[in-house]
Design an enzyme around this catalytic site. Structure first.
Site, PDB file in Angstrom:
ATOM      1  N   LYS A  22      55.637  28.365  11.579  1.00 54.26           N
ATOM      2  CA  LYS A  22      54.622  27.734  12.430  1.00 54.26           C
ATOM      3  C   LYS A  22      53.657  28.785  12.961  1.00 54.26           C
ATOM      4  CE  LYS A  22      55.514  26.863  16.916  1.00 54.26           C
ATOM      5  NZ  LYS A  22      54.513  27.461  17.818  1.00 54.26           N
ATOM      6  N   ASN A  23      54.204  29.902  13.443  1.00 50.49           N
ATOM      7  CA  ASN A  23      53.351  30.893  14.120  1.00 50.49           C
ATOM      8  C   ASN A  23      52.596  31.785  13.152  1.00 50.49           C
ATOM      9  OD1 ASN A  23      54.119  29.759  16.467  1.00 50.49           O
ATOM     10  ND2 ASN A  23      55.540  31.386  17.070  1.00 50.49           N
ATOM     11  N   ARG A  93      48.136  25.829  22.764  1.00 47.17           N
ATOM     12  CA  ARG A  93      47.486  27.094  23.110  1.00 47.17           C
ATOM     13  C   ARG A  93      46.947  27.790  21.870  1.00 47.17           C
ATOM     14  NH1 ARG A  93      47.291  31.326  26.363  1.00 47.17           N
ATOM     15  NH2 ARG A  93      47.575  33.375  25.401  1.00 47.17           N
ATOM     16  N   CYS A 117      51.211  26.468  30.453  1.00 45.54           N
ATOM     17  CA  CYS A 117      52.178  25.524  29.889  1.00 45.54           C
ATOM     18  C   CYS A 117      53.492  25.779  30.620  1.00 45.54           C
ATOM     19  CB  CYS A 117      52.323  25.727  28.385  1.00 45.54           C
ATOM     20  SG  CYS A 117      53.038  27.300  27.983  1.00 45.54           S
ATOM     21  N   ARG A 122      49.860  32.014  30.893  1.00 42.79           N
ATOM     22  CA  ARG A 122      49.321  32.292  29.549  1.00 42.79           C
ATOM     23  C   ARG A 122      47.818  32.584  29.565  1.00 42.79           C
ATOM     24  NH1 ARG A 122      52.668  29.237  25.476  1.00 42.79           N
ATOM     25  NH2 ARG A 122      51.932  30.852  24.076  1.00 42.79           N
ATOM     26  N   PRO A 123      47.409  33.614  30.264  1.00 41.21           N
ATOM     27  CA  PRO A 123      45.986  33.969  30.303  1.00 41.21           C
ATOM     28  C   PRO A 123      45.461  34.393  28.931  1.00 41.21           C
ATOM     29  CG  PRO A 123      47.313  35.699  31.248  1.00 41.21           C
ATOM     30  CD  PRO A 123      48.244  34.561  30.991  1.00 41.21           C
ATOM     31  N   VAL A 124      44.156  34.474  28.803  1.00 39.21           N
ATOM     32  CA  VAL A 124      43.522  34.896  27.525  1.00 39.21           C
ATOM     33  C   VAL A 124      42.561  36.060  27.763  1.00 39.21           C
ATOM     34  CG1 VAL A 124      43.735  32.689  26.326  1.00 39.21           C
ATOM     35  CG2 VAL A 124      41.771  33.095  27.843  1.00 39.21           C
ATOM     36  N   ASP A 125      42.778  36.790  28.856  1.00 36.63           N
ATOM     37  CA  ASP A 125      41.850  37.881  29.191  1.00 36.63           C
ATOM     38  C   ASP A 125      41.737  38.923  28.084  1.00 36.63           C
ATOM     39  OD1 ASP A 125      44.629  38.210  30.230  1.00 36.63           O
ATOM     40  OD2 ASP A 125      43.936  40.258  30.556  1.00 36.63           O
ATOM     41  N   ASP A 308      61.112  33.897  21.447  1.00 38.51           N
ATOM     42  CA  ASP A 308      61.200  32.526  20.926  1.00 38.51           C
ATOM     43  C   ASP A 308      62.614  32.141  20.511  1.00 38.51           C
ATOM     44  OD1 ASP A 308      57.934  32.565  19.279  1.00 38.51           O
ATOM     45  OD2 ASP A 308      58.540  32.371  21.369  1.00 38.51           O
ATOM     46  N   ARG A 401      56.955  19.655  17.492  1.00 37.06           N
ATOM     47  CA  ARG A 401      55.822  20.600  17.413  1.00 37.06           C
ATOM     48  C   ARG A 401      56.150  21.754  16.481  1.00 37.06           C
ATOM     49  NH1 ARG A 401      53.263  22.638  22.850  1.00 37.06           N
ATOM     50  NH2 ARG A 401      52.135  23.721  21.199  1.00 37.06           N
TER      51      ARG A 401
HETATM   52  C1  EPZ Z   1      52.571  33.809  20.369  1.00 37.30           C
HETATM   53  O1  EPZ Z   1      51.992  33.280  21.554  1.00 37.30           O
HETATM   54  C2  EPZ Z   1      53.480  32.716  19.832  1.00 37.30           C
HETATM   55  N1  EPZ Z   1      52.688  31.526  19.509  1.00 37.30           N
HETATM   56  C3  EPZ Z   1      54.544  32.369  20.876  1.00 37.30           C
HETATM   57  O2  EPZ Z   1      55.420  31.393  20.309  1.00 37.30           O
HETATM   58  C4  EPZ Z   1      55.350  33.629  21.184  1.00 37.30           C
HETATM   59  O3  EPZ Z   1      56.303  33.342  22.194  1.00 37.30           O
HETATM   60  C5  EPZ Z   1      54.400  34.742  21.662  1.00 37.30           C
HETATM   61  O4  EPZ Z   1      53.376  34.971  20.660  1.00 37.30           O
HETATM   62  C6  EPZ Z   1      55.132  36.050  21.908  1.00 37.30           C
HETATM   63  O5  EPZ Z   1      55.778  36.464  20.743  1.00 37.30           O
HETATM   64  C7  EPZ Z   1      51.966  31.491  18.370  1.00 37.30           C
HETATM   65  O6  EPZ Z   1      51.942  32.441  17.599  1.00 37.30           O
HETATM   66  C8  EPZ Z   1      51.218  30.225  18.084  1.00 37.30           C
HETATM   67  P1  EPZ Z   1      51.106  36.628  23.532  1.00 37.30           P
HETATM   68  P2  EPZ Z   1      50.796  34.090  22.290  1.00 37.30           P
HETATM   69  O7  EPZ Z   1      49.623  36.622  23.615  1.00 37.30           O
HETATM   70  O8  EPZ Z   1      49.929  34.738  21.283  1.00 37.30           O
HETATM   71  C9  EPZ Z   1      50.381  37.678  28.082  1.00 37.30           C
HETATM   72  C10 EPZ Z   1      56.634  29.393  20.221  1.00 37.30           C
HETATM   73  O9  EPZ Z   1      57.622  29.008  20.871  1.00 37.30           O
HETATM   74  N2  EPZ Z   1      48.945  37.661  27.733  1.00 37.30           N
HETATM   75  O10 EPZ Z   1      51.771  37.663  22.663  1.00 37.30           O
HETATM   76  O11 EPZ Z   1      50.173  33.158  23.249  1.00 37.30           O
HETATM   77  C11 EPZ Z   1      51.010  36.286  27.994  1.00 37.30           C
HETATM   78  O12 EPZ Z   1      50.830  35.592  29.211  1.00 37.30           O
HETATM   79  C12 EPZ Z   1      55.493  30.093  20.927  1.00 37.30           C
HETATM   80  O13 EPZ Z   1      56.521  29.277  18.972  1.00 37.30           O
HETATM   81  C13 EPZ Z   1      48.018  38.110  28.669  1.00 37.30           C
HETATM   82  O14 EPZ Z   1      48.386  38.505  29.781  1.00 37.30           O
HETATM   83  O15 EPZ Z   1      51.627  35.191  23.079  1.00 37.30           O
HETATM   84  C14 EPZ Z   1      52.463  36.593  27.734  1.00 37.30           C
HETATM   85  O16 EPZ Z   1      53.107  36.862  28.972  1.00 37.30           O
HETATM   86  C15 EPZ Z   1      55.689  30.147  22.426  1.00 37.30           C
HETATM   87  N3  EPZ Z   1      46.693  38.094  28.353  1.00 37.30           N
HETATM   88  C16 EPZ Z   1      52.406  37.886  26.903  1.00 37.30           C
HETATM   89  O17 EPZ Z   1      51.095  38.434  27.107  1.00 37.30           O
HETATM   90  C17 EPZ Z   1      46.241  37.661  27.127  1.00 37.30           C
HETATM   91  O18 EPZ Z   1      45.008  37.687  26.883  1.00 37.30           O
HETATM   92  C18 EPZ Z   1      52.604  37.668  25.413  1.00 37.30           C
HETATM   93  O19 EPZ Z   1      51.685  36.685  25.031  1.00 37.30           O
HETATM   94  C19 EPZ Z   1      47.199  37.233  26.173  1.00 37.30           C
HETATM   95  C20 EPZ Z   1      48.537  37.236  26.496  1.00 37.30           C
END
Ligand code: EPZ
Length: 421
Positions: A22-23, A93, A117, A122-125, A308, A401
């Protein structure tokens, strides 16, 4: 709203065929926006999130068709819109991954800020920081992010993430493929799904080095071609079914998978006392009817233990013959499954400081419970399979999902499950 009814108390036994990841398929679908040529994605799992991403691509004007049970054909000609619909983004997301490719191909992109969620804000900064570094201008209004590329298009740059982010790395890598010049991404995520996306982009003619390390270099190109690509097997689905086999004292063989991306999970599974048999495309765990030993878990970025698989392993620890701790270092609220596991008789204290302490019990007891997020929902499935009696899991749309044909696969393994409408 569908529920899953589980009659527990029986060891899982048999083979389960692993679906595409999926990811990996979600960012790969977003990457199809980078070319006007047709793309074929094989081993594309039939999941709710994949259907949602398909609807988002169609909203931009793409043609997306499932031409076989596990094959998607995508073609993005001219855009009729560059704005991702809020009603779709709020449910997933990963929709935010479309920002980079849209911006790089069409010079502008608009997406609603993905809400938080169940597992965190889950910020996107970091996504925005990376795209601005390539020259994009950012305008935030009415909960939307609007980004515009410079008149000559995005320009390669050096970007260092403040923390590793899978989605941020993927968004930036895709945008950099059509930026002019070189982009160097430091503190990049090293997850196998990032490597798979890079492989897909390379198949489209991109120039990328360093994927799988924390330093990724992308040399921008004028345009990218179509591709015919096999998505990697889902390592989290693999981990999930192996953990379920261990928790039920059974013998489960995951077929069509890749052990290379699961070293940390296999290390923890071996520590339960299970016997592992690892081949080129299969992994088997055999408990020989023994109760699992408890294993302390601390999640971290790849190659550490994947966040995960945390909820699933916590369910195993609930029936292990001893005490353990589970620490979550990636998300700030990924213990929503704890209260539901306690309803089944688990003995868990916390969370405190993003850790919980588990005292394994010889027997859980079935009860009605509620799924809160994707991986938490499978944690409840595992506990229900191990419990005596009947467990009824509500809101199982969360499971749909990310787990393809979940009841079929569990039935093949001897699980007594049925979907209740
Ligand atoms: C991906 O999410 C996966 N989803 C998640 O899987 C997975 O848990 C996660 O990576 C970590 O491995 C997909 O690939 C679709 P991150 P993502 O950006 O990209 C913080 C599942 O169950 N962060 O690596 O959203 C964030 O809040 C899902 O299949 C910022 O602070 O994860 C988190 O605490 C759940 N600023 C950490 O970083 C940002 O701009 C890791 O998030 C981006 C993220």
């Amino acid at each position: 709203m569908d529920k899953l009814e589980i009659e527990g108390g029986r060891a899982l036994a048999g083979e389960v065929r692993i679906s595409g990841a999926k990811n990996s398929v979600l960012p790969i679908m977003a990457a199809c926006l980078l070319t006007a040529e047709p793309v074929r994605i094989r081993r594309a799992p039939d999941l709710r999130d994949v259907a949602t991403m398909a609807r988002i691509l169609r909203a931009f004007g793409a043609e997306v068709e499932r031409t076989a049970s596990d094959t998607l054909e995508v073609q993005m000609g001219q855009a009729c819109s560059v704005s991702a619909p809020y009603d779709l983004v709020k449910t997933m997301r990963a929709s935010f991954f479309v920002l980079g490719p849209l911006l790089a191909r069409f010079g502008e992109a608009e997406a609603p800020l993905p809400g938080g969620c169940a597992i965190g804000t889950r910020p996107v900064d970091q996504h925005l920081k990376g795209l601005e570094a390539l020259g994009a201008t950012l305008d935030l209004h009415d909960g939307y992010v609007c980004m515009t590329a410079p008149p000559g298009g995005l320009v390669g740059s050096d970007v260092r993430f403040d923390r590793p982010t899978v989605g941020g790395t993927e968004n930036l890598m895709m945008a950099a493929c059509l930026a002019s010049g070189t982009t160097r991404i430091s503190n990049a995520a090293r997850e196998p799904e990032v490597i798979d996306l890079a492989k897909f982009l390379l198949a489209m003619g991109a120039s990328i080095r360093g994927q799988g390390t924390d330093q990724i270099t992308v040399q921008g190109a004028e345009r990218l071609s179509g591709a015919d690509f096999f998505v990697m097997p889902d390592r989290i689905e693999t981990a999930t079914y192996l953990i379920a086999g261990a928790a039920t004292r059974g013998r489960v063989r995951a077929c069509g998978t890749d052990a290379g991306s699961l070293a940390s999970v296999l290390h923890s599974l071996a520590a339960t006392g299970g016997e592992l048999d690892v081949g080129d495309s299969h992994i088997e765990i055999n408990m020989r009817g023994r109760r699992p030993r408890p294993v302390d878990i601390r999640t971290s970025e790849h190659p550490g233990f994947p966040t995960d698989a945390q909820a699933q392993f916590l369910a195993l620890n609930c029936v292990a013959d001893g005490a353990s701790t589970v620490e979550e270092t990636i998300f700030e609220n990924r213990f929503m499954h704890v209260a539901e596991l306690v309803r089944l008789g688990a003995v868990i204290s916390g969370p405190r400081d993003n850790s919980v302490h588990v005292q394994g019990v010889p027997q859980l007891h079935g009860a009605p419970v509620m799924a809160t997020d994707l991986r938490a929902s499978f944690s409840l499935v595992i506990a229900g399979l191990a419990a005596e009696g009947t467990t009824l899991i509500d809101r199982i749309y969360h499971i749909d999902r990310g787990y393809e044909a979940v009841e079929d696969k569990l039935l093949v393994l001897g699980g007594r499950v049925r979907r209740v409408h």
